[in-house]
Design a protein around this motif. Structure first.
Motif, mmCIF file in Angstrom:
data_model
loop_
_atom_site.group_PDB
_atom_site.id
_atom_site.type_symbol
_atom_site.label_atom_id
_atom_site.label_comp_id
_atom_site.label_asym_id
_atom_site.label_seq_id
_atom_site.Cartn_x
_atom_site.Cartn_y
_atom_site.Cartn_z
ATOM 1 N N TRP A 46 0.777 -1.225 0.092
ATOM 2 C CA TRP A 46 -0.156 0.106 0.004
ATOM 3 C C TRP A 46 0.969 1.464 -0.140
ATOM 4 C CZ3 TRP A 46 -4.864 -0.659 -0.991
ATOM 5 C CH2 TRP A 46 -5.594 -1.994 -0.446
ATOM 6 N N HIS A 47 0.189 2.460 -0.783
ATOM 7 C CA HIS A 47 0.906 3.675 -0.831
ATOM 8 C C HIS A 47 2.166 3.960 -1.057
ATOM 9 C CE1 HIS A 47 -3.046 4.306 1.139
ATOM 10 N NE2 HIS A 47 -2.700 3.602 2.287
ATOM 11 N N LEU A 48 3.028 2.870 -1.678
ATOM 12 C CA LEU A 48 4.307 3.069 -2.104
ATOM 13 C C LEU A 48 4.664 4.585 -2.779
ATOM 14 C CD1 LEU A 48 5.812 -0.563 -2.113
ATOM 15 C CD2 LEU A 48 5.811 1.230 -0.391
ATOM 16 N N GLU A 49 3.942 4.594 -3.759
ATOM 17 C CA GLU A 49 4.170 5.788 -4.732
ATOM 18 C C GLU A 49 3.989 7.114 -4.047
ATOM 19 O OE1 GLU A 49 2.675 5.679 -8.978
ATOM 20 O OE2 GLU A 49 1.463 4.406 -8.125
ATOM 21 N N ARG A 50 3.013 7.072 -2.929
ATOM 22 C CA ARG A 50 2.940 8.333 -2.154
ATOM 23 C C ARG A 50 4.138 8.382 -0.988
ATOM 24 N NH1 ARG A 50 -2.470 9.603 1.698
ATOM 25 N NH2 ARG A 50 -1.658 11.475 2.455
ATOM 26 N N LEU A 51 4.756 7.354 -0.617
ATOM 27 C CA LEU A 51 5.684 7.443 0.279
ATOM 28 C C LEU A 51 7.123 7.813 -0.480
ATOM 29 C CD1 LEU A 51 6.636 6.771 3.300
ATOM 30 C CD2 LEU A 51 7.094 4.351 2.309
ATOM 31 N N TYR A 52 7.258 7.091 -1.538
ATOM 32 C CA TYR A 52 8.199 7.506 -2.520
ATOM 33 C C TYR A 52 8.161 8.821 -3.168
ATOM 34 C CZ TYR A 52 10.811 2.978 -1.528
ATOM 35 O OH TYR A 52 11.545 2.024 -0.792
ATOM 36 N N ASP A 53 7.413 9.638 -2.730
ATOM 37 C CA ASP A 53 7.077 11.112 -3.518
ATOM 38 C C ASP A 53 8.215 11.625 -4.146
ATOM 39 O OD1 ASP A 53 7.662 12.104 -1.295
ATOM 40 O OD2 ASP A 53 5.710 12.836 -1.115
ATOM 41 N N PHE A 54 9.218 11.610 -3.438
ATOM 42 C CA PHE A 54 10.415 12.442 -3.793
ATOM 43 C C PHE A 54 11.224 11.798 -4.970
ATOM 44 C CE2 PHE A 54 11.448 8.949 -0.873
ATOM 45 C CZ PHE A 54 12.605 8.359 -1.462
ATOM 46 N N LEU A 55 10.714 10.732 -5.751
ATOM 47 C CA LEU A 55 11.549 10.121 -6.828
ATOM 48 C C LEU A 55 11.554 10.818 -8.031
ATOM 49 C CD1 LEU A 55 10.565 6.255 -6.434
ATOM 50 C CD2 LEU A 55 12.711 7.266 -5.649
ATOM 51 N N ASP A 56 10.610 11.485 -8.365
ATOM 52 C CA ASP A 56 10.391 12.444 -9.683
ATOM 53 C C ASP A 56 11.467 13.391 -9.409
ATOM 54 O OD1 ASP A 56 8.489 11.211 -11.151
ATOM 55 O OD2 ASP A 56 6.820 11.831 -10.034
ATOM 56 N N LEU A 226 9.798 -3.296 3.210
ATOM 57 C CA LEU A 226 9.711 -2.203 4.370
ATOM 58 C C LEU A 226 8.546 -2.384 5.200
ATOM 59 C CD1 LEU A 226 10.838 0.755 5.389
ATOM 60 C CD2 LEU A 226 9.047 1.565 4.069
ATOM 61 N N SER A 227 8.803 -2.709 6.307
ATOM 62 C CA SER A 227 7.668 -2.847 7.295
ATOM 63 C C SER A 227 6.687 -1.780 7.221
ATOM 64 C CB SER A 227 8.025 -3.157 8.625
ATOM 65 O OG SER A 227 7.112 -3.424 9.565
ATOM 66 N N GLN A 228 5.481 -1.937 6.966
ATOM 67 C CA GLN A 228 4.293 -0.970 6.794
ATOM 68 C C GLN A 228 3.887 -0.245 8.154
ATOM 69 O OE1 GLN A 228 0.935 -3.332 5.223
ATOM 70 N NE2 GLN A 228 2.110 -3.355 3.028
ATOM 71 N N ILE A 229 4.602 -0.880 9.041
ATOM 72 C CA ILE A 229 4.088 -0.051 10.489
ATOM 73 C C ILE A 229 4.986 1.217 10.490
ATOM 74 C CG2 ILE A 229 6.156 -1.117 11.918
ATOM 75 C CD1 ILE A 229 3.903 -1.480 14.036
ATOM 76 N N THR A 230 5.991 1.272 9.563
ATOM 77 C CA THR A 230 6.717 2.616 9.665
ATOM 78 C C THR A 230 6.142 3.733 8.943
ATOM 79 O OG1 THR A 230 7.879 1.876 7.675
ATOM 80 C CG2 THR A 230 8.770 1.252 9.608
ATOM 81 N N TYR A 231 4.962 3.391 8.206
ATOM 82 C CA TYR A 231 4.206 4.653 7.367
ATOM 83 C C TYR A 231 2.780 4.359 7.357
ATOM 84 C CZ TYR A 231 3.776 1.482 3.316
ATOM 85 O OH TYR A 231 3.481 0.707 2.325
ATOM 86 N N MET A 232 2.201 3.426 7.969
ATOM 87 C CA MET A 232 0.779 3.316 7.502
ATOM 88 C C MET A 232 0.084 2.469 8.411
ATOM 89 S SD MET A 232 0.475 0.406 4.508
ATOM 90 C CE MET A 232 -1.052 -0.181 5.164
ATOM 91 N N GLN A 233 -1.351 2.458 8.683
ATOM 92 C CA GLN A 233 -2.111 1.676 9.323
ATOM 93 C C GLN A 233 -2.021 0.046 8.748
ATOM 94 O OE1 GLN A 233 -6.064 3.002 10.197
ATOM 95 N NE2 GLN A 233 -7.094 1.044 10.345
ATOM 96 N N GLU A 234 -1.797 -0.882 9.813
ATOM 97 C CA GLU A 234 -1.519 -1.982 8.918
ATOM 98 C C GLU A 234 -2.929 -2.725 8.970
ATOM 99 O OE1 GLU A 234 2.635 -3.785 9.543
ATOM 100 O OE2 GLU A 234 1.950 -3.473 11.682
ATOM 101 N N THR A 235 -3.916 -2.364 9.323
ATOM 102 C CA THR A 235 -5.409 -3.063 9.453
ATOM 103 C C THR A 235 -6.356 -2.105 8.435
ATOM 104 O OG1 THR A 235 -5.893 -1.974 11.297
ATOM 105 C CG2 THR A 235 -4.987 -4.350 11.534
#
Length: 264
Positions: A46-56, A226-235
Motif C-alpha cells: 500500500w501507498h508506496l508511490e505516495r511514500l516515495y513521492d521524492f523520486l520524480d 519495508l515494514s508497513q508499521i513504519t508509515y501506515m495503518q496495518e489493518t
C-alpha cells in the motif's frame, strides 16, 4: 483500445524503481470466480508511490503495475518455482492470502492454461518494460541501478516469527549487486538509529532482484521490503499515516541518493 497493465515514467538518472505489488485492480472476469476476501486486496504494498513521492525530483524512472498481485505476482518466476525452498510462500497466481484465506470459490482457481494466459497478458508486459528500461538506462549511463520497492505487514506468522525488522534489504546474498552496496544501505539505516534493519534475512530478494541484478554487467539490483508499521495503518482501511511517513521518508530518500552515488 487495450487496457494498460502498467505505467512507466522515464527519468534522467541511472536508476529504475520497480513497485511490482502496488496494483489493486482485478478484472471483472477474474473477480467473478474469486471470494469477497479477494476484493479487499489485503496483501497490496500500500501507498508506496505516495511514500516515495521524492523520486520524480531525483529524476528516477518509476515502473508500477495496474493489477493486484492476486491476479498474478510479478515478483515470481513464470515457471512458479519456489524462491525460498523449504519455506512457505504464495505462488505466481496466489490461491490464498498471507493469512491463508481462500481467494477462489470451490473449483475456480486458475488452471495451467489460465495461468499461462495471465503470464502473457500481465506478467510479460511488465517484465518487457522493465528489461527495456534497464537497457535504455545502461546504454545512456554505462550502468543501471534497480531498486525493487516492497512493503509488508510487520507481523505475518505464516512467513516469519515475531515482528519483522523495519528495513529488510535483499541482494540475493550479494549476487545481485556489487560488493558493499547492500552493506552500505543497511548501515545508513542502522546509523539513523530509529529503525531496525537486516540484510538478506527472511527476504533475500524476489525474482526481479535475482533475475535482473547483473553486477558483472554494471546492473545492480536491491530489494527493500519495508515494514508497513513504519508509515501506515496495518489493518483495514490501511490508511496512510502522515506522521510516521514524514519520519521514515528522509531515510528512504537518503538510501536512494546513496545508491545513486555508489561508486561501484
Amino acid at each position: 483500445m487495450k487496457t494498460p497493465t502498467f505505467s512507466l515514467r522515464r527519468g534522467r538518472v541511472p536508476m529504475l524503481v520497480s513497485m511490482p505489488h502496488v496494483g489493486t485492480a482485478i478484472p471483472a472476469a477474474l473477480a467473478a470466480g474469486m471470494t469477497p476476501v479477494a476484493s479487499r486486496v489485503d496483501d497490496t504494498d500500500w501507498h508506496l508511490e505516495r511514500l516515495y513521492d521524492f523520486l520524480d525530483s531525483l529524476g528516477v524512472s518509476i515502473l508500477v503495475p495496474v493489477h493486484s498481485r492476486y491476479v498474478i505476482d510479478l515478483n515470481r518466476p513464470p515457471d512458479n518455482v519456489n524462491l525460498y525452498p523449504g519455506q512457505d510462500t504464495t505462488g505466481l497466481c496466489p490461491v490464498d492470502t498471507f493469512d491463508r484465506e481462500p481467494l477462489y470459490g470451490p473449483g475456480r482457481a486458475p488452471d495451467e492454461a489460465a495461468i499461462a494466459q495471465r503470464v502473457a497478458a500481465y506478467w510479460q508486459p511488465y517484465h518487457t518494460a522493465l528489461q527495456e528500461e534497464l537497457a535504455r538506462i545502461h546504454a545512456q549511463h554505462g550502468r543501471a541501478l534497480l531498486w525493487d520497492a516492497h512493503s509488508i505487514r510487520s507481523q505475518v506468522p505464516r512467513f516469519f516469527d515475531g515482528r519483522l525488522p523495519d528495513f529488510n534489504f535483499g541482494t540475493a546474498s550479494g549476487a545481485s549487486c556489487g560488493p558493499g552496496l547492500g552493506e552500505r544501505l543497511r548501515d545508513i539505516v542502522a546509523t539513523h538509529g530509529a529503525y531496525s534493519t537486516v540484510l538478506n534475512g527472511r527476504f533475500k530478494g524476489g525474482y526481479i532482484t535475482r533475475q535482473y541484478g547483473r553486477p558483472a554487467q554494471h546492473i545492480h539490483a536491491v530489494q527493500l521490503e519495508l515494514s508497513q508499521i513504519t508509515y501506515m495503518q496495518e489493518t483495514l482501511p490501511y490508511a496512510f499515516d502522515d506522521t510516521r511517513a514524514a519520519a521514515v521518508r528522509p531515510v528512504l530518500h537518503a538510501l536512494v541518493e546513496a545508491m545513486l552515488a555508489w561508486p561501484g
